[in-house]
Scaffold this motif. Structure first.
Motif, mmCIF file in Angstrom:
data_model
loop_
_atom_site.group_PDB
_atom_site.id
_atom_site.type_symbol
_atom_site.label_atom_id
_atom_site.label_comp_id
_atom_site.label_asym_id
_atom_site.label_seq_id
_atom_site.Cartn_x
_atom_site.Cartn_y
_atom_site.Cartn_z
ATOM 1 N N ARG A 11 0.853 -1.186 0.000
ATOM 2 C CA ARG A 11 0.000 0.000 0.000
ATOM 3 C C ARG A 11 0.886 1.232 0.000
ATOM 4 N NH1 ARG A 11 -3.079 2.718 4.503
ATOM 5 N NH2 ARG A 11 -5.068 3.464 3.664
ATOM 6 N N TYR A 18 -3.587 0.690 -2.989
ATOM 7 C CA TYR A 18 -2.964 -0.628 -3.057
ATOM 8 C C TYR A 18 -2.349 -0.823 -4.447
ATOM 9 C CZ TYR A 18 -5.317 -1.868 1.318
ATOM 10 O OH TYR A 18 -5.732 -1.913 2.622
ATOM 11 N N GLY A 42 -4.240 -0.692 6.121
ATOM 12 C CA GLY A 42 -5.486 -0.122 5.635
ATOM 13 C C GLY A 42 -6.190 0.667 6.720
ATOM 14 N N GLN A 48 -9.785 -3.687 4.850
ATOM 15 C CA GLN A 48 -8.737 -4.498 4.232
ATOM 16 C C GLN A 48 -9.315 -5.800 3.686
ATOM 17 O OE1 GLN A 48 -5.877 -2.809 7.722
ATOM 18 N NE2 GLN A 48 -5.732 -5.007 7.312
#
Length: 241
Positions: A11, A18, A42, A48
């Motif tokens: 990420r 991402y 995340g 996520q």
């Protein structure tokens, strides 16, 4: 053919996007046929896991989803029930280092594993650094839940490689994954003690270069069938591919 049982998606620290193309390009470059992927970064565990489900649904011939569960969270039991219904999610992952808990005393884990056992979904667990990721801690759960296949990541990594091999050899439902284990003597012990059905290839992408994880086996002169079992045969069986 190579099936990568353990990878994460990177990420971007600034944009928070991402890096899907990098993940797929790495697979193509290293001739990875199928990759099990999870997200450790995340906005939330739920976001996520939703993202991973969406990602693997877009690439069903290349990617398999693994949901991450943090048993310290109050919502972890409900999240477990939820992710087991998400499209493309075929594994559950625990990372006690990332989330900071002791696997043998975190109260929600047993109830989570009871839920997972109903579906016989494979469970990946981080093993190998410090007092919160001992193979023996997770072995207690493997003994309580014989219908779950546990994958001990990194063969116990830096601290517990030798004992991880022993634990896997003692429990029918424990397999080991090979990434991030570069101790030659630990690997030599694993290849000499464990039957070929007990080992799974993982890349630990993007933390580790995929090519390094693949080339790791060159120095051991493994028989073709043993090596093929590690690279893809065992994963095919586990994923019903």
């Amino acid at each position: 053919m190579i099936i990568d049982i353990h990878a994460h998606i990177k990420r971007d620290e600034i944009t928070h996007e991402y890096l899907e193309r990098e993940l797929l390009d790495d697979m193509k470059k290293n001739e990875i046929s199928l990759r099990v992927v999870s997200a450790l970064d995340g906005k939330s565990i739920q976001d996520q896991n939703n993202y991973i489900s969406d990602l693997v649904t877009k690439h069903p011939n290349q990617l398999v989803g693994c949901a991450v569960i943090n048993p310290k969270e109050d919502s972890s039991i409900e999240e477990t029930k939820r992710v087991l219904q998400l499209p493309g999610i075929k594994m559950i992952e625990f990372n006690s280092i990332e989330h900071g808990y002791y696997p043998d005393s975190c109260s929600n884990i047993n109830q989570i594993l009871d839920i997972v056992e109903e579906t016989q979904t494979p469970v990946k667990v981080f093993t190998g650094i410090g007092s919160t990721s001992m193979p023996q801690q997770w072995a207690l759960h493997a003994k309580k839940h014989p219908n779950i296949t546990f994958i001990f990541l990194h063969i116990g990594c830096f601290d517990y490689g030798y004992s991880c091999v022993d634990v896997a050899n003692e429990h029918d439902n424990i397999l080991v994954e090979t990434s991030n284990q570069y101790e030659v003597q630990v690997l030599r012990k694993a290849f000499s003690v464990l039957p070929k059905e007990k080992l799974l290839f993982g890349s630990y992408y993007p933390t580790t270069l995929t090519k390094c994880s693949i080339d790791l086996f060159d120095m051991f002169n493994l028989e073709k069938d043993y090596l093929e079992s590690i690279y893809y045969k065992n994963a095919e069986k586990l994923l019903n591919k």
